[in-house]
Scaffold this active site. Structure first.
Site, PDB file in Angstrom:
ATOM      1  N   ASP A  53      -3.839   8.433   5.841  1.00  8.34           N
ATOM      2  CA  ASP A  53      -3.286   9.535   6.636  1.00  8.34           C
ATOM      3  C   ASP A  53      -1.816   9.753   6.289  1.00  8.34           C
ATOM      4  OD1 ASP A  53      -2.338   7.274   7.874  1.00  8.34           O
ATOM      5  OD2 ASP A  53      -3.004   7.808   9.885  1.00  8.34           O
ATOM      6  N   GLU A 124      -6.304   1.807  12.840  1.00  8.16           N
ATOM      7  CA  GLU A 124      -5.120   1.025  13.185  1.00  8.16           C
ATOM      8  C   GLU A 124      -5.284   0.390  14.568  1.00  8.16           C
ATOM      9  OE1 GLU A 124      -1.562   3.395  12.834  1.00  8.16           O
ATOM     10  OE2 GLU A 124      -1.983   3.923  10.744  1.00  8.16           O
ATOM     11  N   GLU A 191       0.751  -4.407   7.431  1.00  3.40           N
ATOM     12  CA  GLU A 191       1.891  -3.607   6.969  1.00  3.40           C
ATOM     13  C   GLU A 191       3.202  -4.124   7.549  1.00  3.40           C
ATOM     14  OE1 GLU A 191       1.290   0.622   7.171  1.00  3.40           O
ATOM     15  OE2 GLU A 191       3.405   1.069   6.769  1.00  3.40           O
TER      16      GLU A 191
HETATM   17  O1  KIV Z   1      -1.950   5.977   5.233  1.00  6.16           O
HETATM   18  C1  KIV Z   1      -1.666   5.128   4.378  1.00  6.16           C
HETATM   19  O2  KIV Z   1      -1.270   5.431   3.251  1.00  6.16           O
HETATM   20  C2  KIV Z   1      -1.786   3.718   4.759  1.00  6.16           C
HETATM   21  C3  KIV Z   1      -1.183   2.706   3.844  1.00  6.16           C
HETATM   22  C4  KIV Z   1       0.281   2.680   4.006  1.00  6.16           C
HETATM   23  C5  KIV Z   1      -1.793   1.369   4.022  1.00  6.16           C
HETATM   24  O3  KIV Z   1      -2.326   3.420   5.773  1.00  6.16           O
END
Ligand code: KIV
Length: 273
Positions: A53, A124, A191
């Site tokens: 996203d 998430e 992250e």
């Molecule tokens: O949206 C994204 O690119 C991510 C990465 C930073 C893991 O979730």
């Protein structure tokens, strides 16, 4: 060229990622949002392609990941899937499509799988989204977790600083990672957390842990394509390694084209019919 011990033609599956962890082979993961980039990345030998996203930031120019919609994620995922043969393709469930309502979470994940033909989804959060994760898994859809700095919660965090530096948050992260493994996630992204904590989680869990700003003691690494290729130059966190200066290459090429058009040098006779 770096060594890639993975058989270059064999399709990557969630099961193969777990096998890679167990034989100590690091997992490579990168974002893509369109057909042409996905094709290049897949043919280069990437293990996992994430339709992140982060498209909200790097494709649409938003300051956060929150505005991107499910329809927009499906559009990106469909384009990516057309360019990929070998890599496992994982798609982010966008903000507001899975939190607090596990039926809606399942409906969102089913739309992604049916309409894009992608192979897994990423969500998430930990304990607070347990029901959503379980319901999606019960439909046979593989789920990747995402803990630590979770950009969809930026308004709660207030900053993009390193997460889980204090014991209480670190303990919750470990508990959440264990919970996601127990319910059946096939991998977890961590992250922007301390390297020591990330490596501890990778050691305690049997599923692969993919880091971004989480040090080298995990089972694989993920970066955002625009950041590592130097397209998006306004973002320079410490964890980012830039492998190219594509903004520089593009600016140079575009300026040369402008100059050739202005001077009448382009097109020449050979370039005309
Ligand atoms: O949206 C994204 O690119 C991510 C990465 C930073 C893991 O979730």
């Amino acid at each position: 060229m770096s060594t890639n011990t993975v058989d270059n033609n064999r399709k990557v599956t969630t099961r193969r990622l777990v096998e890679m962890k167990h034989r100590g082979e690091k997992i490579s993961m990168l974002t893509a949002y369109d057909y042409s980039s996905a094709k290049i990345i897949d043919e280069a030998g990437m293990d996992v392609i994430l339709v992140g996203d982060s498209a909200s930031n790097v494709m649409a120019g938003n300051t956060t990941t929150l505005p991107i919609t499910l329809d927009q994620m499906i559009y990106h995922a469909k384009s990516v899937m057309k360019g990929v043969k070998r890599a496992l393709v994982v798609v982010d469930l966008p903000f507001g499509t899975y939190q607090g309502n596990s039926k809606e979470a399942l409906a969102s994940a089913v739309r992604i799988m049916k309409e894009s033909h992608a192979e897994a989804v990423k969500l998430e959060g930990g304990a607070e989204i347990k029901e959503s994760v379980e319901r999606i898994l019960s439909a046979g859809i593989p789920v990747m977790g995402h803990l630590g700095l979770t950009p969809q919660s930026i308004n709660k965090f207030g900053t993009y600083n390193v997460r889980a530096k204090e014991k209480e948050e670190a303990d919750k992260l470990i508990a959440d990672a264990k919970l996601l493994e127990e319910v059946g996630c096939f991998a977890i992204v961590l992250e922007k957390i301390p390297a020591k904590l990330a490596s501890q989680v990778a050691k305690q869990l049997t599923i692969p842990i993919i880091g971004i700003g989480a040090g080298g003691g995990v089972d694989g690494q993920v970066l955002v394509m625009h950041d590592m290729l130097g397209i998006n130059k306004g973002f320079s966190p410490r964890f980012l390694r830039r492998y190219a200066d594509l903004a520089g290459v593009m600016t140079n090429a575009v300026q040369n084209y402008i100059a050739d058009v202005k001077s009448g040098d382009f097109p020449n006779e050979k370039e005309s019919y």
